[in-house]
Motif scaffolding. Sequence first.
Motif, mmCIF file in Angstrom:
data_model
loop_
_atom_site.group_PDB
_atom_site.id
_atom_site.type_symbol
_atom_site.label_atom_id
_atom_site.label_comp_id
_atom_site.label_asym_id
_atom_site.label_seq_id
_atom_site.Cartn_x
_atom_site.Cartn_y
_atom_site.Cartn_z
ATOM 1 N N THR A 1 0.837 -1.197 0.000
ATOM 2 C CA THR A 1 0.000 0.000 0.000
ATOM 3 C C THR A 1 0.876 1.253 0.000
ATOM 4 O O THR A 1 0.656 2.194 -0.783
ATOM 5 N N ALA B 1 2.558 1.729 -3.353
ATOM 6 C CA ALA B 1 1.585 2.184 -4.358
ATOM 7 C C ALA B 1 1.272 3.663 -4.167
ATOM 8 O O ALA B 1 1.212 4.440 -5.123
ATOM 9 N N MET B 2 1.078 4.065 -2.899
ATOM 10 C CA MET B 2 0.754 5.466 -2.637
ATOM 11 C C MET B 2 1.929 6.374 -2.983
ATOM 12 O O MET B 2 1.751 7.492 -3.473
ATOM 13 N N VAL C 1 -0.749 6.482 -6.384
ATOM 14 C CA VAL C 1 -2.038 5.804 -6.497
ATOM 15 C C VAL C 1 -2.924 6.283 -5.353
ATOM 16 O O VAL C 1 -2.439 6.517 -4.237
ATOM 17 N N TRP D 1 -5.433 6.326 -2.229
ATOM 18 C CA TRP D 1 -5.268 5.444 -1.060
ATOM 19 C C TRP D 1 -6.218 4.271 -1.067
ATOM 20 O O TRP D 1 -5.883 3.168 -0.667
ATOM 21 N N ALA E 1 -4.938 1.772 -3.424
ATOM 22 C CA ALA E 1 -3.692 1.239 -2.878
ATOM 23 C C ALA E 1 -3.978 0.202 -1.802
ATOM 24 O O ALA E 1 -3.357 -0.867 -1.753
#
Lengths: 220, 608
Positions: free
Chosen positions: B104, B107-108, B112, B114, B117
Amino acid sequence: MPPENQPLTAQGAPKPIYLVAAHPNWRESRVNRRLLQAARQAGPVEVCDLFATYPDYHVDIPAEQARLSTAQLVVLLHPIQWYSMPALLKLWLDEVFAFGWAYGGGNALQGKDLWLVATTGGPEAAYHPQGYNRYFFDAFMPPYEQTANLCGMRFLPPLVLHGAHRVPEADVQAHIDVFADRLQTYPVWPELEDLEQCVACEVPTTDRPTPPATLHMEPT
Amino acid sequence: MEHTPTWLVNSFIYLSAAVIAVPLSQALGLGSIIGYLAAGIAIGPWGLGLVTNVEDILHFAEFGVVLMLFLIGLELEPKRLWNMRRPIFGTGSAQVLGCAVLLTAVAMAFGVGWRVAVVAGLGLALSSTAIALQVMGERNLLPTTSGQSAFSILLFQDVAAIPILALLPLLGVASMENSAVASTSPALEALKIIAVIVGIVLGGRLLLRPLFRWIARSNTPEIFTAAALLLVVGIAGLMQFVGLSMALGAFLAGVLLAESEYRRELETDIEPFKGLLLGLFFIAVGMSIDFGVLMASPGLMAAVVVGFLAIKGALIYALARQIGLPFQERPVFALLLAQGGEFAFVVFQAAAGAHVFPAETASLLIGAVAVSMLVSPLILVAIDRLLLPRYANCNATQLEEISEQQEAPIIIAGFGRYGQIVGRLLLAQGFSATVLDHDADMIEAVRSFGYRVFYGDATRLDLLRTAGAEKAKIIVVAVDDVEQSLEIVDLVQAHFPHLEIVARAKDVTHWNKLRDRGVMRVERELFESSLRSARSVLELLGHDPHTARQQAMRFRQHNLELFEKLHPHYKDRSKLIAVIKQGRQQLEEQMAQERAQQQKRQPHEWDH
């Protein structure tokens, strides 16, 4: 040849006497227990209580042979059971007096002395052709004697107390005193003066198990 | 062709694709899974386009995973499962939460949103139970520590999937339609879930065995098979109904039947279905790889796959170090858990349904997971060819399973504290023995002392065969697990009747069960040593050693006789208790008499 007038050894040195005691039930013993106590108090004696040392009937052969090697006198102390020795002592003999070590090419015991100290339940009178044991006590001695002979040991005159269940306390005490005295004065005993030194018995190899890896020998 | 029903045509297509692709892939040394995936790609919409209804197939084939977990459950008694609770919740939660958080965050970091993510992180944190277990089964890793750890983690993931699915509607914009979790009141949901689980446990405990007994009595083998399948289907349906993982329910049912006498039969009945359905599942995964998305943004796709495999792999490798797995097992362990899992498909589809993210994102993620499933067996081949031989060169003992035929006259199954004493005595006597054990750590330790121990599970017929059971004379069954011990005995008696069995019994019940099977040379593992201790105590109390031994031997003999006498009644409690009481009385009387005799000083002939 046993050395004359061997001085008593100091503590810690190998002891010249090795006493092997075999009694299946010391707690109930009348005479043998006290003989054992006397032996433990006599200085130069190494004692092995067989039934306590090997309750599982697994004899430590090298250790026993080492003790025998350092001793000059080997004492067997036991009650006579069925005209012979207790089973565990017989096992000890069978395994420790081994072929190639004690006899048949081995002479580890050559020149040592073997002394039987035994008690019988029956009185001396019973060991008689007219008694219920039908033989003199001496008739049961050849297996002991010949065991000693074959290993080149002298078989000393046995010290036997007959009728050990009921013999008067005074006699028991006297017997123990003789025993303790002999242990302390060995080898200067009156009864040894006219005893011959034992000659080693030669055993023909053809009477023995075939040693392995000898190709020129006939299989028996 | 018009008159041929579609299912027939489809079956023909699937089966022929599998029959062509799998042996080919095996011959190339790539393993069966790649073969199935390749077959799927070939017949799928992006290959020859022979099959198009991928979704339905996937749903149907998921049942292979369910059956697999049922079979795994059969291998695990409740007691063992309870013993595994720490690795399951400890290692399992560490893996899932650790991977999800890290993914996560990454990805963030790449910008991306949240919500996306979090869902992507959670979905990608899960692993493929099917592939991992299949590979571990093929390599016989299941009984090793790494196999057990991997299994614990996979089991936890099955449990964790439930809250993950429940979380989706909260992240979504609109309400979910066809999600697994209905949006009624949570209290009612929880109640339903609890009721179903309790129902399964109680039913499994109370009803299943009599039911199977009844069915078995009908002497129609196919009906037994039908019943076995019915059971799994029924339970999976129930679980689906309350929104739990079907695989988890099947697993639970398996565990409940692990102690029953029908376990073997269930296994052999379900096995072929599992194999084929799993194959179908992998074919479906191959078909569902959306090459459209792949072609559209190959760079992004590659980045996602490489990124999440690398992140997960690194984290799981660290975890493997943390829990102390042997280092040559770590790469395989990390890889097997790093790839995405079939459950991710469900999560992403549900997320798309809940409008957490658009369908394209779901496709991309599903594609990434499928590709990871495709490449991980390839990476596995690379590990085998390149990495492990290098480990072998740096003096690490490689765990070898028996591969070449052994010919020792003795087989020792289980080389723990018990088997080692037996084995060492035999080796000292110059006898050679083939030693089998399935505890990798133990084998490492024993091998460092120069013993030849093979890694293997003695409950497997093929391994016993390789261990030389055909030619051996004696097998020593010294494993510490009662179930396994009985299993080995059954196998040996069924297939190698000439083998003499010498067995270790854990306790009285185990002893009786072994005697039931006609094994005569059974030792209770603690009996002789306890007697020894009792002897020591008697000696300390002033008995001389010889008397202490006599008393112990007398007790021993009495005890052994009592056991022989009890054996026919050991299932009949009341009778058992009666005989035991009587036996104890007899022994006490006998010993009391002896004591009295001693007090009375019954003079003995040789008391001089």
